[in-house]
Design an enzyme around this catalytic site. Structure first.
Site, PDB file in Angstrom:
ATOM      1  N   ASN A   9       0.872  -1.179   0.000  1.00  0.00           N
ATOM      2  CA  ASN A   9       0.000   0.000   0.000  1.00  0.00           C
ATOM      3  C   ASN A   9       0.910   1.230   0.000  1.00  0.00           C
ATOM      4  O   ASN A   9       1.500   1.563   1.021  1.00  0.00           O
ATOM      5  CB  ASN A   9      -0.877  -0.051   1.264  1.00  0.00           C
ATOM      6  CG  ASN A   9      -1.703   1.202   1.452  1.00  0.00           C
ATOM      7  OD1 ASN A   9      -1.765   2.057   0.571  1.00  0.00           O
ATOM      8  ND2 ASN A   9      -2.347   1.302   2.612  1.00  0.00           N
ATOM      9  N   TRP A  10       1.001   1.859  -1.154  1.00  0.00           N
ATOM     10  CA  TRP A  10       1.948   2.982  -1.288  1.00  0.00           C
ATOM     11  C   TRP A  10       1.423   4.261  -0.638  1.00  0.00           C
ATOM     12  O   TRP A  10       2.136   5.252  -0.548  1.00  0.00           O
ATOM     13  CB  TRP A  10       2.276   3.234  -2.772  1.00  0.00           C
ATOM     14  CG  TRP A  10       3.027   2.112  -3.432  1.00  0.00           C
ATOM     15  CD1 TRP A  10       3.376   0.899  -2.879  1.00  0.00           C
ATOM     16  CD2 TRP A  10       3.521   2.080  -4.786  1.00  0.00           C
ATOM     17  NE1 TRP A  10       4.051   0.137  -3.796  1.00  0.00           N
ATOM     18  CE2 TRP A  10       4.153   0.833  -4.990  1.00  0.00           C
ATOM     19  CE3 TRP A  10       3.474   2.990  -5.848  1.00  0.00           C
ATOM     20  CZ2 TRP A  10       4.746   0.478  -6.210  1.00  0.00           C
ATOM     21  CZ3 TRP A  10       4.065   2.639  -7.060  1.00  0.00           C
ATOM     22  CH2 TRP A  10       4.697   1.394  -7.232  1.00  0.00           C
ATOM     23  N   LYS A  11       0.166   4.274  -0.251  1.00  0.00           N
ATOM     24  CA  LYS A  11      -0.458   5.458   0.363  1.00  0.00           C
ATOM     25  C   LYS A  11      -0.222   6.710  -0.501  1.00  0.00           C
ATOM     26  O   LYS A  11      -0.105   6.583  -1.727  1.00  0.00           O
ATOM     27  CB  LYS A  11       0.041   5.627   1.801  1.00  0.00           C
ATOM     28  CG  LYS A  11      -0.167   4.345   2.611  1.00  0.00           C
ATOM     29  CD  LYS A  11      -0.019   4.521   4.091  1.00  0.00           C
ATOM     30  CE  LYS A  11      -0.244   3.180   4.770  1.00  0.00           C
ATOM     31  NZ  LYS A  11      -0.201   3.274   6.224  1.00  0.00           N
ATOM     32  N   HIS A  95      -9.568   0.991   4.639  1.00  0.00           N
ATOM     33  CA  HIS A  95      -8.290   1.169   5.342  1.00  0.00           C
ATOM     34  C   HIS A  95      -8.487   2.079   6.558  1.00  0.00           C
ATOM     35  O   HIS A  95      -9.313   2.998   6.526  1.00  0.00           O
ATOM     36  CB  HIS A  95      -7.245   1.773   4.397  1.00  0.00           C
ATOM     37  CG  HIS A  95      -5.885   1.774   5.009  1.00  0.00           C
ATOM     38  ND1 HIS A  95      -5.460   2.784   5.835  1.00  0.00           N
ATOM     39  CD2 HIS A  95      -4.887   0.862   4.966  1.00  0.00           C
ATOM     40  CE1 HIS A  95      -4.240   2.495   6.268  1.00  0.00           C
ATOM     41  NE2 HIS A  95      -3.868   1.334   5.756  1.00  0.00           N
ATOM     42  N   GLU A  97      -6.898   4.518   7.642  1.00  0.00           N
ATOM     43  CA  GLU A  97      -6.787   5.962   7.391  1.00  0.00           C
ATOM     44  C   GLU A  97      -8.058   6.502   6.739  1.00  0.00           C
ATOM     45  O   GLU A  97      -8.431   7.656   6.957  1.00  0.00           O
ATOM     46  CB  GLU A  97      -5.536   6.240   6.553  1.00  0.00           C
ATOM     47  CG  GLU A  97      -4.287   6.068   7.420  1.00  0.00           C
ATOM     48  CD  GLU A  97      -3.106   5.398   6.741  1.00  0.00           C
ATOM     49  OE1 GLU A  97      -3.002   5.437   5.504  1.00  0.00           O
ATOM     50  OE2 GLU A  97      -2.281   4.809   7.481  1.00  0.00           O
ATOM     51  N   GLU A 167      -5.484  -5.054  10.465  1.00  0.00           N
ATOM     52  CA  GLU A 167      -4.460  -4.028  10.687  1.00  0.00           C
ATOM     53  C   GLU A 167      -4.763  -3.287  11.980  1.00  0.00           C
ATOM     54  O   GLU A 167      -5.550  -2.318  11.978  1.00  0.00           O
ATOM     55  CB  GLU A 167      -4.457  -3.035   9.526  1.00  0.00           C
ATOM     56  CG  GLU A 167      -4.141  -3.662   8.188  1.00  0.00           C
ATOM     57  CD  GLU A 167      -3.582  -2.631   7.216  1.00  0.00           C
ATOM     58  OE1 GLU A 167      -2.428  -2.784   6.817  1.00  0.00           O
ATOM     59  OE2 GLU A 167      -4.285  -1.662   6.894  1.00  0.00           O
ATOM     60  N   GLY A 173       2.266   2.220  10.731  1.00  0.00           N
ATOM     61  CA  GLY A 173       3.202   3.331  10.572  1.00  0.00           C
ATOM     62  C   GLY A 173       3.877   3.770  11.860  1.00  0.00           C
ATOM     63  O   GLY A 173       4.492   4.821  11.915  1.00  0.00           O
ATOM     64  N   SER A 213       3.262  -2.112  10.373  1.00  0.00           N
ATOM     65  CA  SER A 213       4.714  -2.178  10.557  1.00  0.00           C
ATOM     66  C   SER A 213       5.299  -3.547  10.202  1.00  0.00           C
ATOM     67  O   SER A 213       6.260  -3.989  10.831  1.00  0.00           O
ATOM     68  CB  SER A 213       5.100  -1.750  11.978  1.00  0.00           C
ATOM     69  OG  SER A 213       4.667  -0.406  12.206  1.00  0.00           O
ATOM     70  N   GLY A 234       2.805  -1.170   4.272  1.00  0.00           N
ATOM     71  CA  GLY A 234       2.850   0.253   3.945  1.00  0.00           C
ATOM     72  C   GLY A 234       4.285   0.698   3.715  1.00  0.00           C
ATOM     73  O   GLY A 234       4.858   0.489   2.648  1.00  0.00           O
ATOM     74  N   GLY A 235       4.897   1.274   4.746  1.00  0.00           N
ATOM     75  CA  GLY A 235       6.242   1.856   4.635  1.00  0.00           C
ATOM     76  C   GLY A 235       7.254   0.980   3.912  1.00  0.00           C
ATOM     77  O   GLY A 235       7.974   1.450   3.017  1.00  0.00           O
TER      78      GLY A 235
HETATM   79  P1  PGA Z   1       2.700   0.256   7.635  1.00  0.00           P
HETATM   80  O1  PGA Z   1       1.242   0.438   6.983  1.00  0.00           O
HETATM   81  O2  PGA Z   1       3.259  -1.032   7.079  1.00  0.00           O
HETATM   82  O3  PGA Z   1       3.485   1.455   7.209  1.00  0.00           O
HETATM   83  O4  PGA Z   1       2.505   0.176   9.102  1.00  0.00           O
HETATM   84  C1  PGA Z   1       0.404  -0.649   6.755  1.00  0.00           C
HETATM   85  C2  PGA Z   1      -0.904  -0.189   6.170  1.00  0.00           C
HETATM   86  O5  PGA Z   1      -1.418   0.857   6.601  1.00  0.00           O
HETATM   87  O6  PGA Z   1      -1.488  -0.826   5.268  1.00  0.00           O
END
Ligand code: PGA
Length: 251
Positions: A9-11, A95, A97, A167, A173, A213, A234-235
């Site tokens: 997930n590149w956000k 998600h 967010e 999640e 994050g 994470s 994500g990251g």
């Molecule tokens: P993260 O994000 O790996 O940076 O914690 C995961 C996500 O929100 O899908």
């Protein structure tokens, strides 16, 4: 046997050049890997360019969101057909967010999941508790409510299009990963709930990803849990070396 599924997930990151170069780098690094399903989910505006960069690879494309209406006066929204038109296979829906920054509700998420399945997109349906909910001991209650509401009205023949992504919001994050035991406990609870709703065969066939994470250093232990079928990253999905290393660990 459930085939592992790792999605990035590149956000809200990247520009055209960096998106194409990340996708191209992954296509090269992961050439020949066929024991894991892999997808990347760039921002909408880079989907077409990334689709081109991935065209001769096994890596699938997904969006980070979708709207449930087919077309019309919905300024700023993107439909399922539009996503299919730019080669998306998957759509991340619900998600944390989107839930907590944009205010998406369980009911809206349910409409999106239903529309995605109807159009042939495969939803990656995210659920997870806040830190205060975990501390209050309500994790199972919150996650069960999210799963049940998100899948309301979706029958057993259609639900198998869905990947559930657990999640925990406190792990996204933050560098704080759920321990493998914490992840397994919630994944098993979700699978049990899917079995109650749809029967054991359906529950056993559905994939449940962990996200929060996830990184190269914790991939093996998270994936060693019996109900952890993949990762939503994500990251660590923003670097070719890290994301490729995670996929190769699982492969
Ligand atoms: P993260 O994000 O790996 O940076 O914690 C995961 C996500 O929100 O899908």
């Amino acid at each position: 046997m459930r085939k592992p599924f790792i999605a990035g997930n590149w956000k809200m990151n990247m520009n055209t050049d960096s998106a194409v170069s990340l996708a191209g780098g992954l296509a090269k690094e992961l050439d020949g890997v066929d024991t894991v399903d892999v997808a990347v989910c760039p921002p909408f505006v880079y989907l077409r360019a990334v689709a081109t960069a991935l065209s001769s690879s096994n890596i699938a494309l997904g969006s980070q969101n979708v709207y449930f209406e087919e077309k019309g006066a919905f300024t700023g929204e993107i439909s399922c057909e539009m996503l299919k038109d730019v080669c998306c296979t998957y759509a991340i829906i619900g998600h944390s967010e989107r839930r907590h920054v944009m205010g998406e509700t369980d009911a809206l998420i349910n409409k999106k999941i239903s529309a995605a399945i109807n159009s042939g997109l495969l939803p990656i349906f995210c659920v997870g508790e806040l830190l205060e909910e975990r501390q209050a001991g309500t994790t199972n209650k919150v996650v069960s409510r999210q799963v049940k509401s998100g899948l309301e009205g979706i029958c057993k023949e259609r639900v198998q299009a869905v990947t559930v992504a657990y999640e925990p919001v406190w792990a996204i994050g933050t560098g704080l990963t759920a321990t493998p035991d914490q992840a397994q406990e919630v994944h098993a609870m979700i699978r049990g709930l899917l079995a109650d709703l749809y029967g054991n065969d359906v529950a056993q066939s559905m994939r449940i990803q962990y996200g929060g994470s996830a990184k190269p250093g914790n991939t093996a232990e998270l994936m060693s849990q019996p109900d952890v079928d993949g990762l939503l990253v994500g990251g660590a999905s923003l670097k070719v070396e890290d994301f490729a290393a995670m996929v190769k660990t699982v492969a």
